[in-house]
Design a protein around this motif. Sequence first.
Motif, short mmCIF file in Angstrom:
data_model
loop_
_atom_site.label_atom_id
_atom_site.label_comp_id
_atom_site.label_asym_id
_atom_site.label_seq_id
_atom_site.Cartn_x
_atom_site.Cartn_y
_atom_site.Cartn_z
N LYS A 289 0.84 -1.20 0.00
CA LYS A 289 0.00 0.00 0.00
C LYS A 289 0.87 1.24 0.00
O LYS A 289 1.90 1.30 0.70
CB LYS A 289 -0.90 -0.01 1.24
N ASN A 290 0.48 2.24 -0.80
CA ASN A 290 1.19 3.52 -0.79
C ASN A 290 0.17 4.63 -0.73
O ASN A 290 -1.03 4.43 -0.96
CB ASN A 290 2.08 3.65 -2.03
N TYR A 291 0.65 5.84 -0.41
CA TYR A 291 -0.24 6.99 -0.25
C TYR A 291 0.06 8.07 -1.28
O TYR A 291 -0.17 9.25 -1.05
CB TYR A 291 -0.10 7.54 1.18
N GLY A 292 0.62 7.62 -2.43
CA GLY A 292 0.93 8.55 -3.51
C GLY A 292 -0.29 8.89 -4.34
O GLY A 292 -1.44 8.67 -3.92
N PRO A 293 -0.07 9.42 -5.56
CA PRO A 293 -1.21 9.78 -6.43
C PRO A 293 -2.13 8.58 -6.68
O PRO A 293 -1.66 7.45 -6.84
CB PRO A 293 -0.51 10.22 -7.73
N LEU A 294 -3.42 8.84 -6.72
CA LEU A 294 -4.40 7.77 -6.91
C LEU A 294 -4.42 7.30 -8.36
O LEU A 294 -4.02 8.01 -9.27
CB LEU A 294 -5.79 8.26 -6.50
N ILE A 295 -4.89 6.07 -8.54
CA ILE A 295 -5.09 5.53 -9.90
C ILE A 295 -6.55 5.80 -10.28
O ILE A 295 -7.46 5.33 -9.58
CB ILE A 295 -4.81 4.02 -9.94
N PRO A 296 -6.81 6.54 -11.36
CA PRO A 296 -8.20 6.79 -11.76
C PRO A 296 -8.96 5.48 -11.98
O PRO A 296 -8.41 4.53 -12.53
CB PRO A 296 -8.06 7.58 -13.07
N SER A 297 -10.21 5.45 -11.58
CA SER A 297 -11.02 4.22 -11.69
C SER A 297 -11.03 3.63 -13.09
O SER A 297 -10.87 2.41 -13.25
CB SER A 297 -12.45 4.50 -11.21
N PRO A 298 -11.22 4.44 -14.17
CA PRO A 298 -11.24 3.83 -15.52
C PRO A 298 -9.91 3.18 -15.90
O PRO A 298 -9.87 2.36 -16.81
CB PRO A 298 -11.56 5.02 -16.43
N MET A 299 -8.84 3.58 -15.21
CA MET A 299 -7.52 3.09 -15.58
C MET A 299 -7.17 1.77 -14.88
O MET A 299 -6.27 1.04 -15.32
CB MET A 299 -6.46 4.15 -15.26
N VAL A 300 -7.89 1.44 -13.82
CA VAL A 300 -7.53 0.25 -13.02
C VAL A 300 -7.57 -1.02 -13.86
O VAL A 300 -6.70 -1.89 -13.75
CB VAL A 300 -8.49 0.13 -11.81
#
Length: 445
Positions: free
Chosen positions: A376-387
């Motif tokens: 787990k990291n607390y960096g920039p989120l991954i956009p939902s469409p990109m997952v």
Amino acid sequence: MPEIDFTMIMFNSFPEAMVLAWLSLSLLGMRPSFRQILLIGGGQTLVVMFLFLVLGKWTSIPFGVHTVIQVVTLSLLMYAIMRIPYKSSCLAALLGISIFSCIESWVMPLYIFVTGHSVTAFSNNWWLRMPYFILQMLIDIVVIFLIRWFNFGLPEGVDAGRNKKLLWLAALLLTQSLLINFFCWRYYLAYTDYFQAPIHLYFILINAIVPLITMIIIRQFMAFIRREAENKAQLGTLGHVEELLNTMRGQRHDFSHELQVIYGLLEVQEYQEARSYLKKSVEEVAATSELVKTDNLGVTALLYTKTGLAEARKINLHITVETSLQNSPLEARDINLILGNLIDNALEAADKLPVPERRVEVIIGQGLDGYVLEVKNYGPLIPSPMVASIFMPGFSTKGEGRGMGLYNVQKIVNKYSGNIHVISDNEGTCFRVVIPLGQSGNRRI
């Protein structure tokens, strides 16, 4: 050779190209989807149409040109659609067509022996040719399933095309296979009536044995690449172990100096300074003590190396080991590939934050559903469409030549019938891999 028209291309060359693509990718240890095989086969079929229905009307195509174009187009299509290194796709195309040609050299005499039809007869008659074509496709598919059943292909994550000598050797094998196939066709088309029975028997034996030898060489060829990849992985593990030992030696060397400093601070009654100094030393030693609990030296070495990388980038890497890995179905190499890729991605994401907020958490545990590897990291989120796209080969937001790490992780997880969950929200981005208990990754049908 039979005349090639539109019907033959659609009902013969098209499925043949699809099976050839499936065979070639299976040698790389890949499991392409039907859509991917359809696209590669369709692309090759268009090239065949251009060659024989357009270019062939104007000029005759010399022997071998069609095969060279077939190798190039198959390599380019696999490279573009599967997003694998081009040299790997080239190696797969060379070996795949070699095996395909060897099978054809066996099927033709077998079909002639069983049916009694001549090559000229079944080449120019659609209904006589169909059983021959179906028999060849069935044998090709059986070979593909044998490759998967016996792990004949390459392990995940191996870039087979790095060694140019292997590409040259594969090209020589293809040349040999094509020559065998060519002489087989020429013999049954024009020369069977010129030779007596003993000569005919010798030809059949040679035609059966030489392709068999080629297949054995290709099998040894793939085994050699697998061993080379395993040796490199072991060297990497040994490198991590050596780095771990050197670090521990360094800590042991510094330990006496640390004691002298603390003793001096206590002597001058600087208790708060001694406490702060001691706290920092204990935190560094605590990380090492936690890693030793993995009871797997290779994994411990990898985690310790990642700890050093995190320290150099001022990232707080916290590792929690809750279970033993001795009974884990995962091989040490696969654990390292999963953790190595996930931790590297997490460190890169955390690196984009201010220093006080850089934090990565790793958990190695066991739940009711199986073994768990969580990063787990607390960096920039991954956009939902990109997952849904991040596990596709070649997909990356980090530039050219990236994007194979998560794809390899996904393949390893699939090998053990596991699953991987991705959650990216305000509480951080978490990759959770679960491997069911009792699963083995030895077979991959």
